[in-house]
Design an enzyme around this catalytic site. Sequence first.
Site, PDB file in Angstrom:
ATOM      1  N   GLU A  25       0.827  -1.225   0.000  1.00  0.00           N
ATOM      2  CA  GLU A  25       0.000   0.000   0.000  1.00  0.00           C
ATOM      3  C   GLU A  25       0.854   1.264   0.000  1.00  0.00           C
ATOM      4  OE1 GLU A  25      -1.612   1.611   3.591  1.00  0.00           O
ATOM      5  OE2 GLU A  25      -1.168  -0.201   4.740  1.00  0.00           O
ATOM      6  N   VAL A 106      -5.418   0.110   3.180  1.00  0.00           N
ATOM      7  CA  VAL A 106      -5.584  -1.345   3.060  1.00  0.00           C
ATOM      8  C   VAL A 106      -6.814  -1.653   2.192  1.00  0.00           C
ATOM      9  CG1 VAL A 106      -6.168  -3.451   4.341  1.00  0.00           C
ATOM     10  CG2 VAL A 106      -4.360  -1.927   5.180  1.00  0.00           C
ATOM     11  N   ASP A 138     -16.728   5.071  14.473  1.00  0.00           N
ATOM     12  CA  ASP A 138     -15.514   5.024  13.656  1.00  0.00           C
ATOM     13  C   ASP A 138     -15.027   3.580  13.524  1.00  0.00           C
ATOM     14  OD1 ASP A 138     -13.151   5.422  12.333  1.00  0.00           O
ATOM     15  OD2 ASP A 138     -12.375   6.954  13.708  1.00  0.00           O
ATOM     16  N   SER A 140     -13.078   1.238  10.588  1.00  0.00           N
ATOM     17  CA  SER A 140     -12.356   1.372   9.322  1.00  0.00           C
ATOM     18  C   SER A 140     -13.029   0.588   8.200  1.00  0.00           C
ATOM     19  CB  SER A 140     -10.925   0.878   9.488  1.00  0.00           C
ATOM     20  OG  SER A 140     -10.255   0.910   8.240  1.00  0.00           O
ATOM     21  N   ALA A 141     -13.033   1.197   7.020  1.00  0.00           N
ATOM     22  CA  ALA A 141     -13.534   0.509   5.827  1.00  0.00           C
ATOM     23  C   ALA A 141     -12.630  -0.672   5.443  1.00  0.00           C
ATOM     24  CB  ALA A 141     -13.650   1.485   4.661  1.00  0.00           C
ATOM     25  N   ASP A 142     -11.457  -0.783   6.077  1.00  0.00           N
ATOM     26  CA  ASP A 142     -10.621  -1.976   5.852  1.00  0.00           C
ATOM     27  C   ASP A 142     -11.401  -3.240   6.225  1.00  0.00           C
ATOM     28  OD1 ASP A 142      -8.594  -0.190   5.268  1.00  0.00           O
ATOM     29  OD2 ASP A 142      -7.391  -0.654   7.050  1.00  0.00           O
ATOM     30  N   LYS A 159      -2.969  -2.114  16.116  1.00  0.00           N
ATOM     31  CA  LYS A 159      -2.400  -1.484  17.301  1.00  0.00           C
ATOM     32  C   LYS A 159      -3.518  -1.079  18.230  1.00  0.00           C
ATOM     33  CE  LYS A 159      -0.005   1.696  15.075  1.00  0.00           C
ATOM     34  NZ  LYS A 159      -0.367   1.623  13.649  1.00  0.00           N
TER      35      LYS A 159
END
Length: 302
Positions: A25, A106, A138, A140-142, A159
């Site tokens: 990425e 990602v 919130d 992530s769209a990952d 993390k």
Amino acid sequence: MNNYLTFTDEVKEALANNKPVVALETTIISHGMPYPQNIEMAKKVEQIIRDNGAVPATIGIMDGKIKIGLNEQELEEFATNQNVDKVSRRDLPYILSSGRIGATTVAATMIGAALAGIQVFATGGIGGVHREAEVTMDISADLTELAQTNVAVVCAGVKSILDIGLTLEYLETYGVPVIGYKTSEFPSFYARESGFGVDFHLNEAAEVASMLRTKWELGLNGGAIIANPVPAESAMDHLEIEGVIQQALAEAKDQNITGKKVTPFLLSRIKQLTEGRSLETNIALVYHNAEVAAKVAVALKN
Ligand code: PSU
Ligand code: MN
């Protein structure tokens, strides 16, 4: 071939001859690390993949195209240009249609890889469910990408700026297998431990490849996480880093940092608060992930 994709000669040749290819990425270069460490990392990670028998394809967006493989000058551009947008699934059509330069997360890298026919992707850490997501929403769209796009992502876990437990719950709900590579414990990026387990502990790249092949042959669309802990000599202490993360999170809240700015803000604050040690750990774990990803990509072709 898809009109929106362009390839370097090296990657085009590898794909045409069914050779192993590993996607990388660009968000980690443009928004995850400072210059010049970012460009050193970007070049060395490609070399590690070549040394382990696969071809690297760093993915980014320029001139209305998803570039599958970047030359040295383009890598340099992603490392130094301050106007590179961070591109996730949502952003992809606008960045392409406007001709802007965009670093892929990602999620967006998985989309590019899948369009190009690349099955394995190495990164540092994936996005996930943020702490207090029950208030901020919130997530992530990952994670939604992992639920639907057939690319295996080698990472050092997530993390603890995120809620690791909720991230693993989300992945379970969406049917994303979490493989521990030579570990039973899900790693927490800077540290090898997190207090959470993995779904499947596998010790060989060939076993990982066999499981991925089985998943996709069954038509079970979506990705998989191959969680690979940072090497012990580069790992940070779990409790020490937790204190730093708490402080960075509190500052993000005070300064009303929201949306896609959250992750880059936290990464940069954690680096300052650890006087650069977090960056060294981050780079070491990316190199380790590249090696494992190359081995899995090679095993998938055997
Ligand atoms: N985690 C890291 N380093 C990173 C990222 C995540 O340890 O650089 C980047 C990746 O590109 C990831 C993105 O896909 O942040 C997730 O951003 P968000 O939380 O805004 O979806
Ligand atoms: Mn987010």
